[in-house]
Write an enzyme that holds these catalytic residues in place. Structure first.
Site, PDB file in Angstrom:
ATOM      1  N   LYS A  58      -8.734  -4.214   8.002  1.00 54.73           N
ATOM      2  CA  LYS A  58      -7.627  -4.947   8.617  1.00 54.73           C
ATOM      3  C   LYS A  58      -8.121  -6.010   9.607  1.00 54.73           C
ATOM      4  O   LYS A  58      -9.258  -5.964  10.070  1.00 54.73           O
ATOM      5  CB  LYS A  58      -6.654  -3.968   9.294  1.00 54.73           C
ATOM      6  CG  LYS A  58      -6.110  -2.902   8.350  1.00 54.73           C
ATOM      7  CD  LYS A  58      -5.203  -3.463   7.252  1.00 54.73           C
ATOM      8  CE  LYS A  58      -5.086  -2.561   6.042  1.00 54.73           C
ATOM      9  NZ  LYS A  58      -4.123  -1.506   6.120  1.00 54.73           N
ATOM     10  N   ASP A  72       6.484  -3.010   8.788  1.00 58.85           N
ATOM     11  CA  ASP A  72       5.113  -2.609   8.458  1.00 58.85           C
ATOM     12  C   ASP A  72       4.241  -3.853   8.628  1.00 58.85           C
ATOM     13  O   ASP A  72       4.205  -4.728   7.764  1.00 58.85           O
ATOM     14  CB  ASP A  72       5.021  -2.046   7.044  1.00 58.85           C
ATOM     15  CG  ASP A  72       3.627  -1.497   6.742  1.00 58.85           C
ATOM     16  OD1 ASP A  72       2.685  -1.813   7.497  1.00 58.85           O
ATOM     17  OD2 ASP A  72       3.483  -0.754   5.743  1.00 58.85           O
ATOM     18  N   HIS A  87      -0.716  -5.694   7.873  1.00 58.30           N
ATOM     19  CA  HIS A  87      -1.478  -6.894   7.483  1.00 58.30           C
ATOM     20  C   HIS A  87      -1.310  -8.015   8.499  1.00 58.30           C
ATOM     21  O   HIS A  87      -1.794  -9.113   8.251  1.00 58.30           O
ATOM     22  CB  HIS A  87      -0.961  -7.440   6.141  1.00 58.30           C
ATOM     23  CG  HIS A  87      -1.248  -6.570   4.962  1.00 58.30           C
ATOM     24  ND1 HIS A  87      -1.017  -6.974   3.664  1.00 58.30           N
ATOM     25  CD2 HIS A  87      -1.746  -5.316   4.862  1.00 58.30           C
ATOM     26  CE1 HIS A  87      -1.353  -6.017   2.826  1.00 58.30           C
ATOM     27  NE2 HIS A  87      -1.788  -4.989   3.523  1.00 58.30           N
ATOM     28  N   TYR A 134       1.630  22.475  28.690  1.00 65.66           N
ATOM     29  CA  TYR A 134       2.028  23.515  27.742  1.00 65.66           C
ATOM     30  C   TYR A 134       3.510  23.438  27.358  1.00 65.66           C
ATOM     31  O   TYR A 134       4.049  24.359  26.771  1.00 65.66           O
ATOM     32  CB  TYR A 134       1.679  24.909  28.290  1.00 65.66           C
ATOM     33  CG  TYR A 134       1.631  25.956  27.201  1.00 65.66           C
ATOM     34  CD1 TYR A 134       0.683  25.860  26.172  1.00 65.66           C
ATOM     35  CD2 TYR A 134       2.536  27.006  27.163  1.00 65.66           C
ATOM     36  CE1 TYR A 134       0.655  26.777  25.147  1.00 65.66           C
ATOM     37  CE2 TYR A 134       2.512  27.949  26.143  1.00 65.66           C
ATOM     38  CZ  TYR A 134       1.568  27.825  25.131  1.00 65.66           C
ATOM     39  OH  TYR A 134       1.538  28.741  24.119  1.00 65.66           O
ATOM     40  N   PHE A 148       0.850  -1.198   0.000  1.00 63.53           N
ATOM     41  CA  PHE A 148       0.000   0.000   0.000  1.00 63.53           C
ATOM     42  C   PHE A 148       0.888   1.251   0.000  1.00 63.53           C
ATOM     43  O   PHE A 148       1.997   1.237   0.528  1.00 63.53           O
ATOM     44  CB  PHE A 148      -0.889  -0.044   1.257  1.00 63.53           C
ATOM     45  CG  PHE A 148      -1.822   1.121   1.392  1.00 63.53           C
ATOM     46  CD1 PHE A 148      -2.755   1.401   0.410  1.00 63.53           C
ATOM     47  CD2 PHE A 148      -1.759   1.935   2.513  1.00 63.53           C
ATOM     48  CE1 PHE A 148      -3.620   2.484   0.545  1.00 63.53           C
ATOM     49  CE2 PHE A 148      -2.625   3.020   2.652  1.00 63.53           C
ATOM     50  CZ  PHE A 148      -3.550   3.288   1.669  1.00 63.53           C
ATOM     51  N   GLN A 152      -7.511   0.145  10.364  1.00 69.39           N
ATOM     52  CA  GLN A 152      -8.466   0.579   9.340  1.00 69.39           C
ATOM     53  C   GLN A 152      -9.476  -0.566   9.115  1.00 69.39           C
ATOM     54  O   GLN A 152      -9.206  -1.723   9.419  1.00 69.39           O
ATOM     55  CB  GLN A 152      -7.664   0.950   8.070  1.00 69.39           C
ATOM     56  CG  GLN A 152      -8.486   1.388   6.885  1.00 69.39           C
ATOM     57  CD  GLN A 152      -8.818   0.243   5.968  1.00 69.39           C
ATOM     58  OE1 GLN A 152      -8.190  -0.818   6.031  1.00 69.39           O
ATOM     59  NE2 GLN A 152      -9.832   0.443   5.148  1.00 69.39           N
ATOM     60  N   ARG A 183       4.427  16.814  23.502  1.00 68.63           N
ATOM     61  CA  ARG A 183       4.556  16.777  24.964  1.00 68.63           C
ATOM     62  C   ARG A 183       5.363  15.554  25.388  1.00 68.63           C
ATOM     63  O   ARG A 183       5.437  14.564  24.656  1.00 68.63           O
ATOM     64  CB  ARG A 183       3.181  16.673  25.624  1.00 68.63           C
ATOM     65  CG  ARG A 183       2.333  17.888  25.443  1.00 68.63           C
ATOM     66  CD  ARG A 183       1.004  17.726  26.211  1.00 68.63           C
ATOM     67  NE  ARG A 183       0.138  18.850  25.915  1.00 68.63           N
ATOM     68  CZ  ARG A 183      -1.084  18.743  25.372  1.00 68.63           C
ATOM     69  NH1 ARG A 183      -1.598  17.558  25.093  1.00 68.63           N
ATOM     70  NH2 ARG A 183      -1.790  19.824  25.117  1.00 68.63           N
ATOM     71  N   ARG A 199      -3.856  11.455  18.306  1.00 61.65           N
ATOM     72  CA  ARG A 199      -4.341  10.546  19.347  1.00 61.65           C
ATOM     73  C   ARG A 199      -5.543   9.698  18.935  1.00 61.65           C
ATOM     74  O   ARG A 199      -6.450  10.162  18.250  1.00 61.65           O
ATOM     75  CB  ARG A 199      -4.704  11.355  20.604  1.00 61.65           C
ATOM     76  CG  ARG A 199      -3.519  12.039  21.270  1.00 61.65           C
ATOM     77  CD  ARG A 199      -3.946  12.806  22.511  1.00 61.65           C
ATOM     78  NE  ARG A 199      -4.931  13.821  22.229  1.00 61.65           N
ATOM     79  CZ  ARG A 199      -4.659  15.128  22.113  1.00 61.65           C
ATOM     80  NH1 ARG A 199      -3.432  15.581  22.278  1.00 61.65           N
ATOM     81  NH2 ARG A 199      -5.615  15.985  21.853  1.00 61.65           N
TER      82      ARG A 199
HETATM   83  C1  LIG Z   1      -3.437  -0.351   5.566  1.00 59.17           C
HETATM   84  C2  LIG Z   1      -1.952  -0.244   5.411  1.00 59.17           C
HETATM   85  C3  LIG Z   1      -1.166   0.778   6.006  1.00 59.17           C
HETATM   86  C4  LIG Z   1      -1.690   1.950   6.760  1.00 59.17           C
HETATM   87  O1  LIG Z   1      -2.955   2.056   6.863  1.00 59.17           O
HETATM   88  P1  LIG Z   1      -3.956   3.208   7.342  1.00 59.17           P
HETATM   89  O2  LIG Z   1      -5.030   3.120   6.325  1.00 59.17           O
HETATM   90  O3  LIG Z   1      -3.233   4.499   7.329  1.00 59.17           O
HETATM   91  O4  LIG Z   1      -4.369   2.801   8.688  1.00 59.17           O
HETATM   92  C5  LIG Z   1       0.196   0.701   5.887  1.00 59.17           C
HETATM   93  N1  LIG Z   1       0.789  -0.287   5.216  1.00 59.17           N
HETATM   94  C6  LIG Z   1       0.089  -1.271   4.625  1.00 59.17           C
HETATM   95  C7  LIG Z   1       0.828  -2.368   3.914  1.00 59.17           C
HETATM   96  C8  LIG Z   1      -1.304  -1.271   4.679  1.00 59.17           C
HETATM   97  O5  LIG Z   1      -1.990  -2.240   4.058  1.00 59.17           O
END
Ligand SMILES: *Cc1c(COP(=O)(O)O)cnc(C)c1O
Length: 405
Positions: A197, A168, A171, A233, A97, A194, A226, A243
């Protein structure tokens, strides 16, 4: 006479539907409780965000977790905390992605694409060293589809060249490499929540680490700079408000309880589908046996050979398979470096010209996967029964028989 294809009005090979997300009244009640409490956000008086962070870190066998708004931001937090600065190069795969590469650009660094392994579609360690230059600072292995990258080989290269490793794991919730949870093996591991997932709260992300210094920096960058114990502050780092909310956190806490069982089921169904599909001419599942003791199958990927389907193009095959009731997709149409973003270099670039041009980049394995080869079955379909898996195989055979007439 072969059975008529569902695409042409015949009966579907797969009658089951595969719901996602999966939840019951427990989730509804938990989110309703937060709504009634009136404690909807920062400062999080519910403590639910911290509770979920601890649960997820424990689940992964990592010391620390920093939750945030999505799985792109979690990658960005890791890159910046790892000290990636303008002009640095970061190595990653082109079959992923966009966020894997675009977050490198957001850190003002340069993505360098290294081709994938034809057996796993993961970053090919044998091709990494040729791409390392004095400016290389990190590698981002993507555990694509939920299958573990060859982490021993990648960590070995990283050690010899003094590079950071950011996994990363968007998945890969719950998946394992040699018995260790993915995301907990490199310097930091990034996850997405997301809606598609394997663990989801609609949107959301988290990054885990065992490094106390990285943790402090990522927690600060996530919370407008922070410090965890600092004053409201006092802002120390160029962070932002990234967040997660208590409603998302409590939903994730409950979804996390379901994850292990779901992961085991997907893993089992994956092994079964490997068996069932291997016996079909022109269908080759990606191979296992590279250390992935638990494959969570965010996707189940197989290679399609149109020559065994009367040269039926992949797009048409996928259209027919979807009509038969198999939740599937043709995947990325081309590798990341072919995106206009890279070809037109639509970003500020502090790199030397030779690495900052993408016109000449060719990763043949990724091109083949995108073009004619890869077919994805989606994760929620991998939560079906053994009978459903058999029906997926039958759907493919049905198409093969129909086009051979
Ligand atoms: C879904 C995904 C992300 C990041 O996803 P967000 O939609 O920003 O939560 C990053 N890397 C891969 C391979 C993904 O499939």
């Amino acid at each position: 006479m072969p059975e008529s294809l569902a695409l042409h009005g015949g009966p579907k090979a797969v009658q089951t539907t595969f719901p996602w997300p999966i939840f019951d009244e427990t989730e509804v009640q938990a989110v309703a409780d937060v709504i009634r409490s009136g404690q909807w956000g920062n400062p999080d008086c519910t403590g639910l965000v911290e509770v979920f962070e601890r649960e997820f870190a424990n689940y992964c066998g990592a010391k620390y977790a920093v939750s945030c708004v999505n799985g792109s931001v979690s990658l960005r937090l890791a890159l910046i905390a790892c000290g990636i600065t303008p002009g640095d190069e970061v190595i990653g795969p082109p079959y992923t992605f966009i966020a894997t590469a675009s977050t490198i650009i957001e850190a003002n660094a340069v993505p360098v694409f290294v081709d994938i392994d034809p057996e796993t579609y993961n970053l090919d360690p044998a091709k990494i060293e040729a791409a390392i230059t004095p400016r290389t600072k990190a590698i981002i292995p993507v555990h694509f589809a939920g299958q573990a990258c060859d982490m021993d080989a990648i960590l070995d290269i990283a050690k010899r060249h003094n590079l950071r490793v950011i996994e990363d794991a968007a998945h890969a919730h719950g998946a394992e490499y040699k018995g260790r949870k993915l995301g907990s093996i490199g310097d930091a591991g990034s996850f997405s929540f997301q809606s598609s997932k394997n663990l989801t709260s609609g949107e959301g992300g988290i990054v885990i680490t065992n490094d106390a210094d990285l943790y402090r920096k990522m927690a600060s960058l996530r919370n407008v700079g922070r410090l965890p114990e600092g004053a409201w502050y006092d802002h120390f780092l160029p962070g932002c408000n990234y967040r997660l909310t208590p409603m998302q956190a409590v939903l994730l806490s409950h979804q996390l309880k379901r994850l292990d069982e779901q992961t085991k089921l997907r893993n089992q169904n994956g092994l079964l589908l490997n068996e069932l599909l291997s016996s079909i001419e022109g269908i080759t599942p990606l191979t296992r046996g590279h250390g992935e003791t638990m494959h969570c199958h965010h996707l189940y990927i197989f290679k399609y050979d149109s020559a065994r389907f009367q040269n039926l193009p992949k797009e048409k095959f996928v259209e027919m398979l979807a009509a038969e009731g198999v939740p599937c997709f043709k995947g990325y149409p081309y590798p990341l470096y072919k995106q206009p973003l890279f070809q037109e270099k639509n970003f500020m670039c502090y790199a030397l010209p030779e690495t900052a041009s993408y016109a000449e980049v060719v990763c043949p394995v990724a091109e083949r996967a995108c073009g004619e080869e890869a077919v994805w079955i989606l994760q929620h379909a991998m939560l079906g029964t053994r009978e459903d898996m058999a029906a997926f195989a039958l759907a493919i055979r049905k198409i093969q028989n129909a086009v051979r007439i």
